[in-house]
Motif scaffolding. Structure first.
Motif, short mmCIF file in Angstrom:
data_model
loop_
_atom_site.label_atom_id
_atom_site.label_comp_id
_atom_site.label_asym_id
_atom_site.label_seq_id
_atom_site.Cartn_x
_atom_site.Cartn_y
_atom_site.Cartn_z
N CYS A 5 0.87 -1.18 0.00
CA CYS A 5 0.00 0.00 0.00
C CYS A 5 0.90 1.23 0.00
CB CYS A 5 -0.91 0.00 1.22
SG CYS A 5 -2.08 -1.36 1.29
N PRO A 7 1.25 4.97 -1.92
CA PRO A 7 1.28 5.51 -0.56
C PRO A 7 0.20 4.88 0.30
CG PRO A 7 0.17 7.03 -2.01
CD PRO A 7 0.70 5.93 -2.89
N THR A 9 -2.94 4.94 1.69
CA THR A 9 -4.21 5.66 1.57
C THR A 9 -5.36 4.68 1.74
OG1 THR A 9 -4.36 5.31 -0.82
CG2 THR A 9 -3.17 7.28 -0.05
N LEU A 10 -6.54 5.21 2.04
CA LEU A 10 -7.71 4.35 2.18
C LEU A 10 -8.04 3.65 0.88
CD1 LEU A 10 -10.07 6.52 4.44
CD2 LEU A 10 -8.65 4.57 5.10
N LYS A 11 -7.78 4.30 -0.25
CA LYS A 11 -8.03 3.67 -1.54
C LYS A 11 -7.14 2.45 -1.72
CE LYS A 11 -8.33 4.65 -6.50
NZ LYS A 11 -8.18 5.69 -7.55
N LYS A 12 -5.86 2.57 -1.34
CA LYS A 12 -4.95 1.43 -1.42
C LYS A 12 -5.37 0.32 -0.45
CE LYS A 12 -1.72 2.78 -4.39
NZ LYS A 12 -1.34 2.00 -5.60
N VAL A 49 -3.97 4.62 8.74
CA VAL A 49 -4.10 5.71 7.77
C VAL A 49 -4.81 6.92 8.39
CG1 VAL A 49 -5.17 6.41 5.59
CG2 VAL A 49 -4.02 4.19 5.76
N ASN A 50 -5.85 6.66 9.16
CA ASN A 50 -6.69 7.75 9.67
C ASN A 50 -6.15 8.40 10.94
OD1 ASN A 50 -8.68 7.63 7.67
ND2 ASN A 50 -9.78 5.99 8.73
N GLN A 55 1.79 9.66 10.31
CA GLN A 55 1.09 8.71 9.45
C GLN A 55 2.11 7.91 8.65
OE1 GLN A 55 -1.54 10.58 6.70
NE2 GLN A 55 -2.39 8.68 5.91
N THR A 57 3.98 6.13 5.56
CA THR A 57 4.06 6.39 4.11
C THR A 57 3.72 5.15 3.32
OG1 THR A 57 6.42 5.84 4.03
CG2 THR A 57 5.83 8.15 4.49
#
Length: 509
Positions: A5, A7, A9-12, A49-50, A55, A57
């Motif tokens: 993942c 970067p 991210t929530l999408k990853k 992530v949140n 946070q 990388t």
């Protein structure tokens, strides 16, 4: 399997969860375990992530099967956090508090073991979650009851390649075994010293758990009286010795197939009766409110549950979603319904009836051996006069407030039931005006789609439909929104329930 993942991210995270699910499916992992692994990954990764500061990388993910266990490894370069500490769940650390209680306690409740290594200056944090693979035999079990040792060994040899064989040398030992060890089939000689085959079969009729056990009789004595006595006991086959291997195997397979057919027919009937009992219904109006509900059932288990109780001071409404896609999950929905009905009669005089109900439901789910086997979410709502309402949530999707200018998700959340003793739930109080609506729903309404892009499109279209139908009568609007769900979603993936609430126009009060 390794996933990166980068970067972070929530999408990853979402795409990694999908890859994990696809990999587990290819390896033949059942839905129940797969859902646990995916859910724990999503909670841990989204948590980082949140809420991690700094946070990460990146989050590297590794999935492996080792020593009859599935292991999920998460490595990251963000803030260190150790979910394995003994007091972590009880103290609800900052990670958990920020995400409404679904994080660490949920992960601990859904894993068999976990390990954590804190990163050094140039290293990474590493969280390992473990699930032990349950070894389940797939061979049907057969009990052979025969007083002749050589005959018993011969029949066992005939069948041992395809069936798990148990042996008993007389009726008494067979009965003692069957009362404590259920089997798929009994093959019994008729003439034996002590308790013979006919007496054994009669004795099994007296016990519920053995009444319907498939039964084959073997005998040297093929006379009309013996045959009629045997058939009168409701046996499945009657074979005359000597019995050839092929004849015995064909008889066993035929009887087991027939038993399986009867079981599936009975299960389908029970499933349908439970489905009908779970069909949601609500009063059209109460305490100055109008209500409408619509649902779509996959027919494959699980179950959305909608219950209400009208009290002198308010209408209580509870919406629950039991996770799972089999008949057992639907049974648990029915069982939880019984708990909820009882709890609704206990909280009528409470200052915060919704929060109190969820607290008691959570403790029940944690303590009860039956209900603790499944995961559910629940939203509890109390509707008062003059458009006032209270909402509390136990892991359930947040309600949506719909107005002419906006579609807004309400800020209310809480820990899943059955994760912590004495769980406390916040209450959101609000006053709804004429021209506004509140949508209560289960997550199937927005998640029944193939991939992230499809889910986003489904979400956009449903939210759009909620606002565009604001001028329609409530029941018409509810069905119109569900039609949008059916057009853009995949209803076979999950049950979906939608409830719309609004205050009644003054002239209708």
């Amino acid at each position: 399997m390794n996933i990166q993942c980068r970067p972070a991210t929530l999408k990853k995270v979402s795409s990694a969860r999908k890859e994990i699910g696809e990999t587990l499916k290819k390896r033949g992992v059942g839905d129940h375990l797969s859902n646990k692994i995916q859910l724990c990954f999503a909670e841990a990764a989204a948590n980082l992530v949140n809420h991690a500061s700094p946070q990460p990388t990146f989050i590297d993910v590794a999935l492996e099967c080792q020593n009859e266990s599935w292991l999920l490894h998460l490595s990251d370069d963000g803030q260190s956090w150790n979910p394995t500490l003994p007091n972590r769940v009880q103290t609800l650390d900052t990670f958990e508090e920020k995400e409404g209680g679904r994080g660490l306690a949920l992960i601990q409740s859904l894993t068999d073991d976990m390990e954590y290594t804190k990163r050094t200056t140039f290293g990474t944090n590493r969280l390992t979650l473990k699930w032990i693979i349950q070894q389940i035999t797939t061979k049907p079990t057969v009990l052979i009851v025969e007083d002749d040792d050589s005959q018993r060994r011969l029949y066992s040899a005939y069948l041992s390649e395809h069936y798990r064989i148990f042996e008993a040398e007389n009726g008494e030992k067979a009965l003692a075994f069957l009362l404590h060890h259920p089997v798929d089939l009994v093959i019994s000689d008729i003439r034996m010293p002590g308790m013979d085959g006919l007496s054994l079969k009669k004795a099994l009729h007296k016990h519920t758990n053995t009444l319907l056990t498939p039964f084959i009789f073997l005998t040297f004595s093929d006379n009309p009286e013996t045959r009629n006595n045997a058939l009168g006991l409701g046996i499945d086959d009657y074979m005359v010795k000597p019995v050839a291997k092929m004849s015995l195997m064909q008889s066993v397979q035929r009887v087991l197939n027939r038993s399986d057919q009867i079981y599936r027919q009975l299960t389908n009937k029970i499933n349908q009766r439970i489905t009908n009992a779970l069909t949601p219904s609500l009063p059209r109006s109460s305490h100055g409110w109008e209500l409408a509900v619509a649902s779509r059932n996959t027919g494959i288990g699980g179950g959305d549950l909608v219950l209400y109780r009208d009290t002198p001071d308010f209408l209580m409404l509870n919406v629950a979603d039991v996770m799972g896609h089999d008949v057992a999950a639907k049974f648990f929905s029915y069982a939880y319904g019984g708990y909820l009905r009882g709890l609704m009669y206990q909280v009528e005089k409470e200052d915060d009836p919704c929060a109190t109900l969820l607290n008691r439901l959570s403790d029940c789910a944690l303590e009860d051996n039956l209900l603790s086997q499944v995961i559910l979410t629940c939203s509890s709502i109390a509707l008062f006069n003059n458009g006032h309402m209270q909402i509390a949530s136990a892991g359930h999707p947040a309600p949506i407030k719909v107005s002419a200018n906006d579609v807004q998700t309400l800020d209310i959340g809480g820990i899943l039931p059955g994760v912590l003793y004495g769980a406390e739930y916040e209450v959101l109080s609000l006053d709804v005006k004429e021209g506004e609506r509140i949508a209560i729903y289960t997550d199937g309404l927005f998640e029944a789609a193939e991939d992230n892009a499809a889910r986003q499109k489904l979400t956009d279209k449903v939210m759009e439909a909620l606002q565009q139908t604001l001028a329609l009568p409530l029941h018409e609007a509810t069905e119109a929104v569900m039609q949008s769900f059916e057009h853009y979603g995949e209803r076979h993936k999950d049950d979906a329930t939608l409830i719309l609430l609004q205050i009644a126009p003054q002239e209708k009060i």
